[in-house]
Design a protein around this motif. Structure first.
Motif, short mmCIF file in Angstrom:
data_model
loop_
_atom_site.label_atom_id
_atom_site.label_comp_id
_atom_site.label_asym_id
_atom_site.label_seq_id
_atom_site.Cartn_x
_atom_site.Cartn_y
_atom_site.Cartn_z
N ALA A 4 -13.40 -21.77 55.36
CA ALA A 4 -12.89 -21.57 54.01
C ALA A 4 -12.24 -20.20 53.95
N PHE A 5 -11.02 -20.14 53.43
CA PHE A 5 -10.27 -18.89 53.40
C PHE A 5 -9.92 -18.59 51.94
N LEU A 6 -10.47 -17.48 51.42
CA LEU A 6 -10.32 -17.13 50.02
C LEU A 6 -9.48 -15.86 49.88
N GLY A 7 -8.30 -15.99 49.31
CA GLY A 7 -7.44 -14.83 49.08
C GLY A 7 -6.18 -14.91 49.93
N LEU A 8 -5.05 -15.17 49.28
CA LEU A 8 -3.79 -15.35 50.01
C LEU A 8 -2.74 -14.35 49.54
N GLY A 9 -3.15 -13.08 49.51
CA GLY A 9 -2.19 -12.01 49.28
C GLY A 9 -1.36 -11.81 50.54
N ALA A 28 -8.14 -23.51 51.99
CA ALA A 28 -7.76 -22.23 51.39
C ALA A 28 -7.79 -22.31 49.88
N TRP A 29 -8.04 -21.15 49.29
CA TRP A 29 -8.01 -21.02 47.82
C TRP A 29 -7.42 -19.68 47.45
N ASN A 30 -6.67 -19.68 46.37
CA ASN A 30 -6.10 -18.44 45.84
C ASN A 30 -6.01 -18.58 44.33
N ARG A 31 -6.15 -17.45 43.62
CA ARG A 31 -6.10 -17.52 42.15
C ARG A 31 -4.76 -18.08 41.67
N SER A 32 -3.66 -17.59 42.23
CA SER A 32 -2.34 -18.09 41.82
C SER A 32 -1.88 -19.18 42.78
N VAL A 54 -15.47 -23.75 49.72
CA VAL A 54 -16.57 -23.42 50.65
C VAL A 54 -17.47 -24.62 50.96
N GLU A 55 -17.23 -25.76 50.35
CA GLU A 55 -18.08 -26.93 50.61
C GLU A 55 -18.03 -27.29 52.10
N GLY A 56 -19.20 -27.32 52.73
CA GLY A 56 -19.29 -27.72 54.13
C GLY A 56 -18.72 -26.74 55.12
N ALA A 57 -18.42 -25.51 54.70
CA ALA A 57 -17.79 -24.55 55.60
C ALA A 57 -18.78 -23.98 56.62
N ASP A 58 -18.31 -23.81 57.84
CA ASP A 58 -19.08 -23.10 58.86
C ASP A 58 -18.91 -21.59 58.69
N ALA A 59 -17.74 -21.19 58.22
CA ALA A 59 -17.44 -19.77 57.99
C ALA A 59 -16.58 -19.65 56.74
N VAL A 60 -16.80 -18.56 56.03
CA VAL A 60 -16.01 -18.24 54.84
C VAL A 60 -15.38 -16.88 55.07
N ILE A 61 -14.07 -16.79 54.89
CA ILE A 61 -13.36 -15.52 55.07
C ILE A 61 -12.78 -15.11 53.72
N THR A 62 -13.09 -13.90 53.29
CA THR A 62 -12.55 -13.39 52.03
C THR A 62 -11.60 -12.24 52.33
N VAL A 63 -10.39 -12.34 51.78
CA VAL A 63 -9.39 -11.28 51.91
C VAL A 63 -8.86 -11.03 50.50
N LEU A 64 -9.59 -10.23 49.75
CA LEU A 64 -9.33 -10.04 48.33
C LEU A 64 -8.84 -8.63 48.05
N PHE A 65 -8.49 -8.34 46.79
CA PHE A 65 -7.86 -7.05 46.48
C PHE A 65 -8.82 -5.87 46.62
N GLY A 66 -10.09 -6.08 46.29
CA GLY A 66 -11.04 -4.98 46.34
C GLY A 66 -12.43 -5.47 46.00
N PRO A 67 -13.40 -4.56 45.92
CA PRO A 67 -14.78 -4.98 45.70
C PRO A 67 -15.02 -5.74 44.41
#
Length: 280
Positions: A4-9, A28-32, A54-67
């Protein structure tokens, strides 16, 4: 591997491509929606929510703007990352944030690795970034197999705790910010003394700021900051994290933070961070 890949900046779009090309099953998921649509055309499945991604994901990667974005996306909604999954957070955060995220992950039965990158979009595209990996040994070893897809193998650094990787990333970005300020001030001094911009730039390869002069000197000389490799807004955010983390004053960091904030306030936050040299 189901990732699962979260954040597509800007950076996220470069990194996710390596996962798709390596044959991983990527959701993949992104707000916009626009960046997600482009990634979908490359072969990723697009989720309508982070929880769906993230359903059924072996790994989740977050690449977001900040904390704060990590908190809003993962922590506050108690994102249902599968128990035992690997959470690789690429987002630049403070050491205290990384510690908080690791504690949340432990309570959720998730293995947390903080793995920020050092470098801009061109090395990300080429798979030659410096990559930091912080966390428990076995989880870090597993994470390395994933993040190696965008790493120069000679530029991978591993730490035994997520907080150390977070601190190391801030150190790298502090060096970048101060080097850029040195380039800007060198140009101001040189032109005030009668040198042309090209004459100043011809001198800088002989100095300790040769790398930043080679990378950003032509950009500053052109006055075109639209090819954003690392935005002014992002570096301004990172400098705030540095200043908040340090237990002593960081006067040079504070100076560059103020320069960047002026650029952001002027509506230039989406420009390349080298825009601070625009009024040299």
């Amino acid at each position: 591997m189901h990732i699962a890949f979260l954040g597509l900046g800007r950076m996220g779009r470069e990194l996710v491509t390596h996962l798709i090309d390596a044959g991983h099953h990527v959701t993949a998921w992104n707000r916009s929606p626009e960046p997600a649509e482009a990634v979908g055309r490359r072969g990723a499945h697009i989720a309508s929510s982070a929880a769906e991604a993230v359903e059924g994901a072996d790994a989740v990667i977050t690449v977001l703007f900040g904390p704060e974005a990590v908190r809003e996306t993962v922590i506050e909604p108690s994102l249902p990352i599968p128990e035992g999954a690997l959470w690789i957070d690429v987002t630049t955060v403070a050491p205290s944030d990384a510690a908080d995220f690791a504690a949340w992950a432990e309570d959720a039965g998730v293995r947390y690795i903080h793995s920020p990158v050092v470098g801009s979009l061109a090395p990300a595209r080429a798979g030659s970034l410096a990559v930091l990996i912080g966390g428990e040994h076995d989880a870090a070893r597993e994470a390395r197999n994933v993040v190696a897809l965008w790493a120069d193998p000679d530029k991978i650094r591993t730490f035994d705790r997520p907080e150390k990787a977070a601190a190391a990333k801030l150190v790298a970005n502090l060096a970048l910010a101060i080097s850029m300020e040195a380039l800007s001030e060198s140009l101001r001094l040189g032109t005030a003394g009668g040198l042309s911009t090209d004459e100043v730039l011809s001198m800088l390869p002989l100095t300790t700021i040769a790398p930043i002069a080679g990378m950003k000197g032509p950009v500053v000389a052109s006055g075109d900051f639209d090819d954003t490799q690392f935005s002014a807004s992002l570096l301004a955010k990172d400098l705030r994290l540095m200043i908040a983390t340090a237990d002593a004053p960081l006067p040079a960091a504070a100076l560059v933070a103020a320069e960047l904030q002026r650029a952001v306030d002027a509506g230039l936050g989406d420009k390349d961070f080298s825009v601070i040299a625009r009024d040299r």
